[in-house]
Motif scaffolding. Structure first.
Motif, PDB file in Angstrom:
ATOM      1  N   GLN A 154     -25.055  88.328 -14.293  1.00  0.00           N
ATOM      2  CA  GLN A 154     -23.986  89.189 -14.785  1.00  0.00           C
ATOM      3  C   GLN A 154     -24.532  90.494 -15.378  1.00  0.00           C
ATOM      4  OE1 GLN A 154     -20.843  88.115 -14.393  1.00  0.00           O
ATOM      5  NE2 GLN A 154     -21.111  85.923 -14.058  1.00  0.00           N
ATOM      6  N   ASN A 155     -25.697  90.405 -15.994  1.00  0.00           N
ATOM      7  CA  ASN A 155     -26.284  91.560 -16.674  1.00  0.00           C
ATOM      8  C   ASN A 155     -27.800  91.505 -16.473  1.00  0.00           C
ATOM      9  OD1 ASN A 155     -26.738  93.785 -18.324  1.00  0.00           O
ATOM     10  ND2 ASN A 155     -26.632  92.601 -20.223  1.00  0.00           N
ATOM     11  N   ASP A 181     -25.301  88.988 -22.801  1.00  0.00           N
ATOM     12  CA  ASP A 181     -24.281  88.369 -21.964  1.00  0.00           C
ATOM     13  C   ASP A 181     -24.515  86.874 -21.836  1.00  0.00           C
ATOM     14  OD1 ASP A 181     -23.010  87.613 -19.177  1.00  0.00           O
ATOM     15  OD2 ASP A 181     -22.097  89.507 -19.769  1.00  0.00           O
ATOM     16  N   VAL A 247     -18.695  91.737 -22.095  1.00  0.00           N
ATOM     17  CA  VAL A 247     -18.243  92.133 -20.765  1.00  0.00           C
ATOM     18  C   VAL A 247     -17.932  93.619 -20.739  1.00  0.00           C
ATOM     19  CG1 VAL A 247     -16.330  91.934 -19.115  1.00  0.00           C
ATOM     20  CG2 VAL A 247     -17.395  89.880 -20.033  1.00  0.00           C
ATOM     21  N   GLN A 251     -20.101  95.023 -18.034  1.00  0.00           N
ATOM     22  CA  GLN A 251     -19.320  94.963 -16.797  1.00  0.00           C
ATOM     23  C   GLN A 251     -17.936  95.568 -17.018  1.00  0.00           C
ATOM     24  OE1 GLN A 251     -19.807  90.615 -16.118  1.00  0.00           O
ATOM     25  NE2 GLN A 251     -20.647  91.197 -14.149  1.00  0.00           N
ATOM     26  N   LYS A 254     -15.204  94.481 -14.494  1.00  0.00           N
ATOM     27  CA  LYS A 254     -14.557  93.190 -14.734  1.00  0.00           C
ATOM     28  C   LYS A 254     -13.507  93.305 -15.828  1.00  0.00           C
ATOM     29  CE  LYS A 254     -17.067  89.412 -14.852  1.00  0.00           C
ATOM     30  NZ  LYS A 254     -17.988  88.350 -15.322  1.00  0.00           N
ATOM     31  N   GLU A 447     -16.914  84.456 -12.498  1.00  0.00           N
ATOM     32  CA  GLU A 447     -17.635  84.570 -11.228  1.00  0.00           C
ATOM     33  C   GLU A 447     -16.930  85.492 -10.232  1.00  0.00           C
ATOM     34  OE1 GLU A 447     -20.822  83.136 -10.893  1.00  0.00           O
ATOM     35  OE2 GLU A 447     -20.280  83.128 -12.999  1.00  0.00           O
ATOM     36  N   ARG A 450     -17.287  89.227 -10.931  1.00  0.00           N
ATOM     37  CA  ARG A 450     -18.567  89.873 -10.657  1.00  0.00           C
ATOM     38  C   ARG A 450     -18.605  90.489  -9.260  1.00  0.00           C
ATOM     39  NH1 ARG A 450     -21.742  85.694 -11.049  1.00  0.00           N
ATOM     40  NH2 ARG A 450     -22.113  85.463  -8.828  1.00  0.00           N
ATOM     41  N   TRP A 453     -20.802  91.588  -6.142  1.00  0.00           N
ATOM     42  CA  TRP A 453     -22.231  91.414  -6.403  1.00  0.00           C
ATOM     43  C   TRP A 453     -22.584  89.947  -6.592  1.00  0.00           C
ATOM     44  CZ3 TRP A 453     -24.438  96.105  -6.001  1.00  0.00           C
ATOM     45  CH2 TRP A 453     -23.689  97.236  -6.336  1.00  0.00           C
ATOM     46  N   TYR A 456     -25.178  91.642 -10.502  1.00  0.00           N
ATOM     47  CA  TYR A 456     -24.301  92.775 -10.785  1.00  0.00           C
ATOM     48  C   TYR A 456     -25.068  94.101 -10.738  1.00  0.00           C
ATOM     49  CZ  TYR A 456     -20.624  95.518 -12.970  1.00  0.00           C
ATOM     50  OH  TYR A 456     -19.653  96.457 -13.227  1.00  0.00           O
TER      51      TYR A 456
END
Length: 522
Positions: A154-155, A181, A247, A251, A254, A447, A450, A453, A456
Motif C-alpha cells: 500500500q505504501n 500504513d 490512507v 493513498q 483511495k 485491496e 489500491r 496497482w 501502489y
C-alpha cells in the motif's frame, strides 16, 4: 484471450482465496486473548468454571485455527504461480516479512497451540497460562508480519528500483517494518479480530441463556465477551480513524474514491454521509454532507485541502508522461548499461517509473503512446467509486451497530440483569455474522482501493501476472472454490455441533447434556 482477461481471472482467484481465508483469521485473533482473560481469571480465583470456559471456548478456537491454516497456506503459493513477475520484481522485499512470519510467529503459535491443548495435565496453572499468553502473542505476531508485507504494497517505503537488476530492492528494512500504513493496518485489523471473537462468545452465550442452560457458565462468558467486545469495538473505531488518516497521507486516490469526492473542496472538506456516485459523468447525482468533517478526519487540520478525483487524474496524467520518459530510458539502459545520457534521463524521471508502466497496458513501446492512451491510463488510476463508497459505509454502519450492542451488553452486565433481557440476548444472537461481514468489506476496501496497482505507484497489476492460460485459471479457481467451500462447511458443522453440546462436551459431569452425566443416569 486478452491479457486483461488473464489479469481479471487471476485477481478474482486471489480475491476468492483471500476472502475465504479471512473468514477464519479474525476469529483466531480474537479468541486467543479471550482465552488468556478466561484462564488468567481461573489462575487468580481458582474457580473451576473459568478453566472449563477456557477449555470449551479453546476447543472451538482449535477447530477454527486448523481450517484457517489450511486455507492460508495456498495463498503464499499463489504469489509464485499466478503472480510470477510480481514475485520477481519485489520478492526480495515482500518475501522478507513473510519469511519472518513463518520462522518467528507461525512456528511459535503452532507450538504453543499444541501445548495449550495437551498440557492441561502436564503443566502447572501458571505454566499453562504462560503457554496461552504466548499462543496469543504468536497469533498476533503472525498478523503483524503479514500486514507489514501488505502495508508495504500500500505504501512502498524503504525500497527503490535498481536498473542494474531491473527490480525493486530494499534500502531500509526498518522503514518497511515501521511503515505507518502497516502499523495502522495492523492495529485496526487485530482490533476487528478481537471484536469478532467477542461477538462469537457473546452470541453463543446468549443462546445458552435464552434456553436457560448452563447459566453460570454462559453468564460469566457473556460478561467477559461484553467487556472485551466493547473495548475492542471502541479501539476499532478510533484506530479506523487513524487508518483513514494514513490512507489520506499515502493513498489520496483511495481516500477520494471512498468518499466519492470528485472535486477538490475548500478546506476543511465536507463528509459525504450518503451520495449517489455517477461514474459516467464523474460527479454525484445527489449527496448528503456534514461540513468540515472529512477535512478533520483526512488531514487533522482546518486548512489543508483533500484533492478530488478530477485533480488527482490531472496530477497522475503528468506523472504518466514523466514516467514514460523513465521507461524509455530504462529500455536503452537494458541494451547499453553505460549509456550516460539514458542514465541521467532515467534518474530524472525514475520517481514516476511505475506510472509510465501503466501505458504498457495500451502499447509495448511507451514512447509511441498517444494522448488518448495517456488519458486512458490516467483514468485507470482511479478505482470504481461506487463499490468503494458503499462498501466503506456498510463497514462503518456495522461498526456503529456493534458498538451499540456491546455497549448495551456491558451495561446489562454491570447491572447484572442481562439474563432477564431476552431482546438483548436475541439481538446478540442475530448479530453473530456482523463482524465477519465488516471484516470482509473492510478487506475489500483496502485491496480494491489500491487498484490499478499491486504495489501502489510502483508496479501495475496488469504487469504482475504469470503467463497462464485462462482455462487453467478457471479450472484452479473452481477447484479452490470447491475445496474451500467444503472446508467452510466442515467448520460450520463442527462449530454448530460443539456449540449445541456446550460445555457438556468437556465430559466433566458438571453441565447440561454432559456425556458423563448421561452415562451415569443410565
Amino acid at each position: 484471450m486478452s491479457i486483461d482477461h488473464v489479469v481479471d481471472v487471476s485477481r478474482l482467484q486471489f480475491a476468492v482465496t483471500a476472502l475465504y481465508h479471512f473468514l477464519f483469521v479474525p476469529l483466531t485473533l480474537g479468541m486467543t486473548w479471550l482465552l488468556v482473560i478466561m484462564e488468567a481469571t481461573y489462575v487468580m480465583t481458582g474457580k473451576q468454571v473459568y478453566q472449563d470456559m477456557t477449555r470449551f471456548w479453546g476447543k472451538l478456537f482449535g477447530i477454527n485455527f486448523a481450517l484457517g491454516v489450511t486455507t492460508g497456506i495456498t495463498m503464499e503459493f499463489q504469489f509464485g504461480t499466478n503472480w510470477a513477475y510480481y514475485s520477481h520484481y519485489v520478492g526480495d522485499i515482500f518475501g522478507a516479512p513473510l519469511a519472518i512470519e513463518g520462522l518467528m510467529a507461525f512456528f511459535l503459535e503452532s507450538t504453543f497451540i499444541g501445548l495449550f491443548f495437551f498440557g492441561w495435565d502436564r503443566l502447572s496453572r501458571r505454566q499453562h497460562l504462560l503457554v496461552t499468553v504466548l499462543m496469543a502473542v504468536g497469533s498476533n505476531l503472525s498478523a503483524l508480519w503479514i500486514l507489514i508485507a501488505n502495508g508495504w504494497m500500500q505504501n512502498p517505503v524503504g525500497a527503490e528500483f535498481s536498473y542494474h537488476t531491473m527490480r525493486m530492492e530494499m534500502t531500509d528494512f526498518w522503514a518497511v517494518v515501521f511503515n505507518p500504513d502497516a502499523q495502522a493496518k495492523f492495529v485496526h485489523t487485530v482490533s476487528a479480530g478481537y471484536v469478532t471473537g467477542a461477538m462469537f462468545v457473546l452470541s453463543i452465550s446468549s443462546w445458552y441463556l435464552l434456553r436457560g442452560r448452563d447459566i453460570e457458565f454462559a453468564g460469566k462468558s457473556f460478561r467477559i465477551a461484553a467487556a472485551f467486545g466493547f473495548a475492542s469495538v471502541c479501539s476499532v473505531i478510533v484506530l479506523g480513524d487513524e487508518s483513514g488518516y494514513t490512507v489520506g497521507e499515502a493513498q489520496q486516490t483511495k481516500l477520494a474514491a471512498m468518499e466519492a469526492m470528485w472535486h477538490t473542496e475548500p478546506a476543511p472538506a465536507p463528509f459525504n454521509v450518503l451520495a449517489w456516485p455517477n461514474e459516467a459523468t464523474m460527479q454525484n447525482d445527489w449527496q448528503l454532507q456534514v461540513p468540515w468533517l472529512m477535512g478533520l478526519i483526512g488531514t487533522r487540520s482546518l486548512s489543508q485541502q483533500i484533492p478530488g478525483i478530477h485533480d488527482i487524474i490531472a496530477v497522475n496524467r503528468a506523472r504518466i508522461v514523466s514516467g514514460a520518459q523513465a521507461v524509455t530510458a530504462l529500455a536503452r539502459l537494458r541494451q547499453q548499461r553505460d549509456d550516460a545520457v539514458a542514465l541521467a534521463r532515467f534518474n530524472a524521471h525514475k520517481a514516476d517509473l511505475g506510472f509510465g508502466l501503466l501505458l504498457k497496458k495500451y502499447t509495448d513501446d511507451v514512447s509511441t503512446a498517444t494522448p488518448a492512451m495517456i488519458d486512458a491510463a490516467a483514468r485507470d488510476t482511479i478505482p470504481k467509486v461506487a463499490p468503494m463508497f458503499w462498501s466503506f459505509r456498510l463497514m462503518v454502519a456495522l461498526g456503529m451497530a456493534m458498538l451499540t450492542l456491546f455497549g448495551l451488553a456491558l451495561w446489562a452486565s454491570v447491572k447484572g440483569d442481562f439474563a432477564r433481557r431476552p431482546r438483548l440476548l436475541k439481538a446478540a444472537l442475530y448479530c453473530l455474522p456482523m463482524p465477519w461481514l465488516a471484516c470482509e468489506v473492510g478487506w475489500f476496501v483496502a485491496e480494491y482501493g489500491r487498484q490499478p496497482w499491486t504495489i501502489y505507484g510502483v508496479l501495475p497489476t496488469h504487469l504482475s501476472v504469470s503467463t497462464l492460460s485462462v482455462e487453467s485459471l478457471y479450472g484452479s479457481l473452481a477447484g479452490f472454490i470447491g475445496f474451500y467451500t467444503v472446508l467452510l462447511c466442515v467448520e460450520m458443522y463442527l462449530m454448530v455441533r460443539f456449540a449445541r453440546q456446550g460445555p457438556g462436551s468437556l465430559g466433566t459431569g458438571r453441565y447440561a447434556g454432559d456425556s458423563a452425566s448421561l452415562h451415569l443416569a443410565h
